[in-house]
Design an enzyme around this catalytic site. Structure first.
Site, PDB file in Angstrom:
ATOM      1  N   GLY A  14     -13.882 -17.400   2.602  1.00 21.61           N
ATOM      2  CA  GLY A  14     -12.430 -17.221   2.727  1.00 21.61           C
ATOM      3  C   GLY A  14     -11.943 -17.965   3.959  1.00 21.61           C
ATOM      4  O   GLY A  14     -12.647 -18.829   4.517  1.00 21.61           O
ATOM      5  N   HIS A 257      -0.290  -0.584   0.928  1.00 25.80           N
ATOM      6  CA  HIS A 257       0.897  -1.442   0.924  1.00 25.80           C
ATOM      7  C   HIS A 257       1.988  -0.788   0.088  1.00 25.80           C
ATOM      8  O   HIS A 257       1.707  -0.276  -0.997  1.00 25.80           O
ATOM      9  CB  HIS A 257       0.538  -2.820   0.340  1.00 25.80           C
ATOM     10  CG  HIS A 257       1.575  -3.871   0.611  1.00 25.80           C
ATOM     11  ND1 HIS A 257       2.825  -3.836   0.032  1.00 25.80           N
ATOM     12  CD2 HIS A 257       1.547  -4.976   1.389  1.00 25.80           C
ATOM     13  CE1 HIS A 257       3.517  -4.889   0.461  1.00 25.80           C
ATOM     14  NE2 HIS A 257       2.765  -5.587   1.288  1.00 25.80           N
ATOM     15  N   ARG A 273      10.922  -7.714   1.092  1.00 25.38           N
ATOM     16  CA  ARG A 273      11.769  -6.886   1.966  1.00 25.38           C
ATOM     17  C   ARG A 273      12.168  -7.670   3.205  1.00 25.38           C
ATOM     18  O   ARG A 273      13.270  -7.535   3.706  1.00 25.38           O
ATOM     19  CB  ARG A 273      11.022  -5.600   2.343  1.00 25.38           C
ATOM     20  CG  ARG A 273      10.998  -4.598   1.192  1.00 25.38           C
ATOM     21  CD  ARG A 273      10.052  -3.443   1.483  1.00 25.38           C
ATOM     22  NE  ARG A 273       8.667  -3.873   1.468  1.00 25.38           N
ATOM     23  CZ  ARG A 273       7.752  -3.578   2.371  1.00 25.38           C
ATOM     24  NH1 ARG A 273       8.095  -2.836   3.404  1.00 25.38           N
ATOM     25  NH2 ARG A 273       6.518  -4.021   2.272  1.00 25.38           N
TER      26      ARG A 273
HETATM   27  C1  LIG Z   1      -2.508  -9.544  -2.542  1.00 23.69           C
HETATM   28  C2  LIG Z   1      -2.657  -9.738  -1.070  1.00 23.69           C
HETATM   29  C3  LIG Z   1      -1.706 -10.420  -0.341  1.00 23.69           C
HETATM   30  C4  LIG Z   1      -1.864 -10.609   1.029  1.00 23.69           C
HETATM   31  N1  LIG Z   1      -0.890 -11.247   1.725  1.00 23.69           N
HETATM   32  C5  LIG Z   1      -1.042 -11.410   3.064  1.00 23.69           C
HETATM   33  C6  LIG Z   1      -0.053 -12.087   3.823  1.00 23.69           C
HETATM   34  O1  LIG Z   1       0.962 -12.521   3.301  1.00 23.69           O
HETATM   35  N2  LIG Z   1      -0.245 -12.240   5.149  1.00 23.69           N
HETATM   36  C7  LIG Z   1      -1.354 -11.753   5.762  1.00 23.69           C
HETATM   37  O2  LIG Z   1      -1.476 -11.918   6.971  1.00 23.69           O
HETATM   38  N3  LIG Z   1      -2.328 -11.148   5.063  1.00 23.69           N
HETATM   39  C8  LIG Z   1      -2.204 -10.962   3.723  1.00 23.69           C
HETATM   40  N4  LIG Z   1      -3.178 -10.322   3.025  1.00 23.69           N
HETATM   41  C9  LIG Z   1      -4.464 -10.033   3.672  1.00 23.69           C
HETATM   42  C10 LIG Z   1      -5.270 -11.317   3.820  1.00 23.69           C
HETATM   43  O3  LIG Z   1      -5.091 -12.114   2.697  1.00 23.69           O
HETATM   44  C11 LIG Z   1      -6.773 -11.057   3.993  1.00 23.69           C
HETATM   45  O4  LIG Z   1      -6.980 -10.071   4.943  1.00 23.69           O
HETATM   46  C12 LIG Z   1      -7.495 -12.313   4.454  1.00 23.69           C
HETATM   47  O5  LIG Z   1      -7.157 -13.397   3.625  1.00 23.69           O
HETATM   48  C13 LIG Z   1      -8.990 -12.087   4.450  1.00 23.69           C
HETATM   49  O6  LIG Z   1      -9.650 -13.297   4.703  1.00 23.69           O
HETATM   50  P1  LIG Z   1     -11.218 -13.307   4.890  1.00 23.69           P
HETATM   51  O7  LIG Z   1     -11.599 -14.709   5.123  1.00 23.69           O
HETATM   52  O8  LIG Z   1     -11.601 -12.291   5.902  1.00 23.69           O
HETATM   53  O9  LIG Z   1     -11.823 -12.781   3.506  1.00 23.69           O
HETATM   54  P2  LIG Z   1     -11.650 -13.256   1.979  1.00 23.69           P
HETATM   55  O10 LIG Z   1     -10.602 -14.262   1.780  1.00 23.69           O
HETATM   56  O11 LIG Z   1     -11.569 -11.979   1.194  1.00 23.69           O
HETATM   57  O12 LIG Z   1     -13.012 -13.974   1.684  1.00 23.69           O
HETATM   58  C14 LIG Z   1     -14.210 -13.262   1.530  1.00 23.69           C
HETATM   59  C15 LIG Z   1     -15.300 -14.227   1.084  1.00 23.69           C
HETATM   60  O13 LIG Z   1     -16.541 -13.563   1.132  1.00 23.69           O
HETATM   61  C16 LIG Z   1     -17.262 -13.824  -0.055  1.00 23.69           C
HETATM   62  N5  LIG Z   1     -18.186 -12.681  -0.210  1.00 23.69           N
HETATM   63  C17 LIG Z   1     -17.898 -11.366  -0.222  1.00 23.69           C
HETATM   64  N6  LIG Z   1     -19.026 -10.645  -0.279  1.00 23.69           N
HETATM   65  C18 LIG Z   1     -20.050 -11.528  -0.305  1.00 23.69           C
HETATM   66  C19 LIG Z   1     -21.461 -11.410  -0.349  1.00 23.69           C
HETATM   67  N7  LIG Z   1     -22.053 -10.215  -0.374  1.00 23.69           N
HETATM   68  N8  LIG Z   1     -22.212 -12.546  -0.409  1.00 23.69           N
HETATM   69  C20 LIG Z   1     -21.616 -13.774  -0.392  1.00 23.69           C
HETATM   70  N9  LIG Z   1     -20.283 -13.935  -0.316  1.00 23.69           N
HETATM   71  C21 LIG Z   1     -19.522 -12.831  -0.273  1.00 23.69           C
HETATM   72  C22 LIG Z   1     -16.236 -14.008  -1.118  1.00 23.69           C
HETATM   73  O14 LIG Z   1     -16.744 -14.784  -2.172  1.00 23.69           O
HETATM   74  C23 LIG Z   1     -15.165 -14.763  -0.324  1.00 23.69           C
HETATM   75  O15 LIG Z   1     -15.480 -16.127  -0.302  1.00 23.69           O
HETATM   76  C24 LIG Z   1      -3.005 -10.101   1.659  1.00 23.69           C
HETATM   77  C25 LIG Z   1      -3.962  -9.395   0.937  1.00 23.69           C
HETATM   78  C26 LIG Z   1      -3.758  -9.158  -0.405  1.00 23.69           C
HETATM   79  C27 LIG Z   1      -4.732  -8.284  -1.119  1.00 23.69           C
END
Ligand SMILES: Cc1cc2nc3c(=O)[nH]c(=O)nc-3n(C[C@H](O)[C@H](O)[C@H](O)COP(=O)(O)OP(=O)(O)OC[C@H]3O[C@@H](n4cnc5c(N)ncnc54)[C@H](O)[C@@H]3O)c2cc1C
Length: 661
Positions: A14, A257, A273
């Site tokens: 991510g 949310h 909003r």
């Molecule tokens: C619908 C929605 C809308 C959102 N909108 C906003 C917004 O507008 N603004 C904001 O600030 N935040 C927003 N958020 C929150 C934000 O998107 C997330 O908190 C953030 O993108 C998380 O990023 P990350 O890189 O930590 O994880 P993620 O993007 O969740 O990536 C996780 C990665 O880990 C991998 N993975 C997971 N488990 C394993 C494993 N065991 N082995 C190998 N790979 C694994 C997955 O394949 C993925 O690649 C939103 C969340 C949601 C649900």
């Protein structure tokens, strides 16, 4: 035995994982990213609303800076966050936005002159400054004092993730997708990598690295109703817990949310909003101003979610085959605004509910209800992002308890955290990898691989009458009903007891298909026990925390208790045979805070047990100010609470009209 060696191993593709990978490659390290799905399909892509950073370009953000962003974040967290981490974050966020702009993220821009906005349900005209023309725009979002949420219409996460993934690919980051990390390899308290499972053919591979980072996102899918993608099962967090060494922080801090659409749970961004949309009840009445006269629909998420449920409990919900809900009305923003700035929301609403939100009046109202959304808890780390207890294991993004968000994260602070932590923690992680010479024994690697091979084989020999999918569904129902927005001791006790018995039951199943690869039933058979361990950390943490703070609301302890509960819950799974986490607590020291605990500015004013040390710290701060005399805000800040940051990120941020002041 398949072993792959690299310098830097990042689990999760991510925003946080990929940005960290860039940091590692920029130091010349061989870097591998593992992901369950193609990285551009990570959950980050779903973020619609935007990313917070105090650029102060728009006239509605004038006067914004790191201090204001810091204050919003600390208040939002209900003083549960680590204020040093919050400082690191707010100082770096503007640089993150600008870096992304340089890499090509098409941020919405400001046009000089008049524009019409909707505020408080009414149309108003604001005039953007000529000198800000063409600079990055911001929207009202996340209950912030100033408008600072930068966005690319309502596909912000999408454009950010694609851009960062492209940059990672440009730097030859090696990506192995459809691989799931299922255990962490460690020896003598040092992390050496992971055992990963190929999700296509079931092969187990040991990935060995000088340093390992978890960036695996949140654990929302332990709940029945969640806005999270189905891969957000928290497996990366669970395998850290299963080491018995790494710890988890504040797992009970789960955000709900206010406006996922009913019944699918797909999120309708807070940008709705923020841009002026309002919430209505069954009579079409806009009820939020009755509860929150100051912030209205834009109070923090925990507050809006609770107010909505309170209103439904008063009989003001709209009944439907899927239970009661409320309405989100963005039709008042006008068709042109919606089609330009909230296009994805319109698309979701038409595709899944057959409602065009741009249609005027009732016809365009979308059914909404609060649901699980964000995991504030996660792997507990130091401000460098390294686990406090397992050397060489780093964590960034939603999977971590860094701890930027305390008990409630602000809208827009999370994609921002993912990228900013990817920069800062990525830097500390890369330096660690550069300096470390791993001495892990091949026998240790073999032992870990064999343990996982044996475990999967053992699952296939189980001969019980239970079904893993039923166990999972029951877990998700319990979390939904008893560990939700309103919590109480009795329900939580019941939840903990039943979750524990479900965990024991996971060995009383039969997996019908015996193939080792491409077997969804086997996937669930090893994932669900891990999810149940996390669910137990959440439920037990919530049961023991006898106060209400941020998103953790106890009906039997309605006050925020700064005397007894200004602390972080720490969970460990000491012994593999345990059926319950071991909880301990990490004190949060008021005497080191730049901003001592006080009223958040919204929610219930009379519901805080203030700690006398807060007043003492306020006086100390006053004295420091007096002693310093007239100094700029940077010197004052350093005197109040120092914080470390890699030098490039500590630089001052320039703002239009004020320069570096
Ligand atoms: C619908 C929605 C809308 C959102 N909108 C906003 C917004 O507008 N603004 C904001 O600030 N935040 C927003 N958020 C929150 C934000 O998107 C997330 O908190 C953030 O993108 C998380 O990023 P990350 O890189 O930590 O994880 P993620 O993007 O969740 O990536 C996780 C990665 O880990 C991998 N993975 C997971 N488990 C394993 C494993 N065991 N082995 C190998 N790979 C694994 C997955 O394949 C993925 O690649 C939103 C969340 C949601 C649900």
């Amino acid at each position: 035995m398949k072993i792959i060696y690299t310098d830097a191993l990042i689990v999760g593709g991510g925003l946080a994982g990929l940005r960290s990978a860039i940091a590692a490659r920029d130091k010349g390290l061989d870097t591998i990213v593992l992901s369950m799905v193609p990285v551009k399909r990570s959950h980050s892509a779903a973020a619609q609303g935007g990313m917070q950073a105090s650029l102060a370009n728009s006239v509605m953000g004038e006067g914004d800076n790191e201090d204001v962003h810091f204050s919003d974040t600390v208040k939002g967290s209900d003083w549960g966050c680590d204020q040093e981490v919050a400082r690191m974050f707010v100082t770096t966020a503007p640089k993150a936005i600008r870096e992304l702009a340089a890499w090509g993220v098409p941020w919405n821009r400001i046009g000089k002159g008049d524009r019409t906005i909707v505020m408080n349900g009414k149309k108003e005209t604001i005039t953007e400054r000529a000198e800000a023309h063409g600079l990055i725009n911001a929207r009202d979002f996340g209950g912030t004092k100033k408008w600072r949420t930068c966005y690319t219409s309502d596909a912000t996460g999408h454009t950010m993730l694609y851009t960062i993934a492209n940059e990672a690919l440009k730097r030859d980051v090696v990506i192995h997708d459809k691989k799931e990390a299922i255990s962490i390899i460690h020896e003598n308290g040092i992390c050496a990598g992971v055992v990963a499972r190929d999700l296509i053919n079931g092969e187990l591979i040991a990935y060995i690295a000088r340093g390992t980072m978890m960036a695996t996102g949140g654990y929302g899918r332990i709940y029945k109703q969640s806005t999270n993608a189905i891969i957000c099962k928290g497996i990366g967090i669970a395998i850290a817990l299963e080491t018995g060494i790494a710890t988890l922080g504040n797992m009970e801090a789960v955000q709900f949310h206010p406006t996922p659409i009913v019944p699918s749970g797909i999120l309708l961004t807070e940008g709705c909003r923020g841009d002026g949309g309002v919430l209505r009840d069954k009579d079409g009445h806009r009820f939020m101003p009755d509860y929150e006269p100051e912030k209205k629909e834009l109070a923090s998420r925990d507050v809006v979610s609770r107010r909505m449920m309170e209103h439904i409990r008063k009989g003001k919900g709209v009944s439907s085959p899927y239970g009661d809900h409320l309405w989100l009305d963005i039709s008042i923003l006008g068709r042109e605004h919606i089609e330009k700035n909230l296009h994805d929301v319109q698309d979701i609403s038409i595709t899944f509910n057959g409602i065009d939100p741009a249609d005027e009046g009732e016809k365009g109202w979308m059914p909404v209800l609060p649901m699980q959304h964000y995991s504030m808890g996660g792997i507990r780390t130091k401000p460098t992002g390294e686990s406090t207890t397992l050397k060489g294991l780093f964590c960034a993004g939603e999977a971590s308890c860094w701890d930027l968000h305390g008990f409630n994260r602000l809208g827009g602070n999370s994609v921002s955290e993912a990228v900013v932590a990817g920069m800062i923690v990525g830097e500390y992680f890369a330096t660690y990898c550069q300096k470390t010479h791993l001495k892990t024994n091949t026998l240790t690697i073999q032992k870990h691989l064999e343990a996982q091979t044996d475990y999967l084989k053992e699952i296939l020999t189980y001969d019980g009458d239970k079904n893993i999918f039923d166990i999972k569904d029951r877990m998700r129902d319990i979390m939904q009903d008893k560990v939700s927005i309103f919590r109480n001791g009795k329900d939580l006790e019941d939840a903990v007891a039943e979750l524990e018995s479900l965990l024991k039951m996971t060995k009383e199943i039969t997996v019908t298909s015996k193939t080792i690869g491409n077997n969804p039933e086997l996937n669930e058979a090893y994932r669900v026990p891990k999810m149940l361990k996390l669910a137990l950390c959440v439920a037990k943490g919530a049961l023991e925390r006898k106060e209400s703070r941020g998103a953790h609301y106890r009906e039997d302890y309605t006050k925020r208790d700064d005397v007894n509960w200004l602390k972080r819950t720490i969970a460990t799974w000491t012994n593999p045979e345990d059926t319950m986490p071991t909880l301990s607590y990490e004190e949060i020291d008021i005497s080191k805070m730049e901003m001592p605990p006080a009223f958040r500015g919204y929610g219930r004013k009379d519901s805080i047990v203030l700690n006398p040390l807060s007043e003492q710290r306020v006086q100390e701060i006053e004295k420091i100010k007096e002693t310093l005399g007239k100094v700029d805000r940077f010197r004052l800040q350093e005197a109040l609470m120092g914080f470390e940051l890699p030098r490039d990120y500590k630089r001052k941020n320039e703002r239009v009209g004020v320069g570096y002041a």
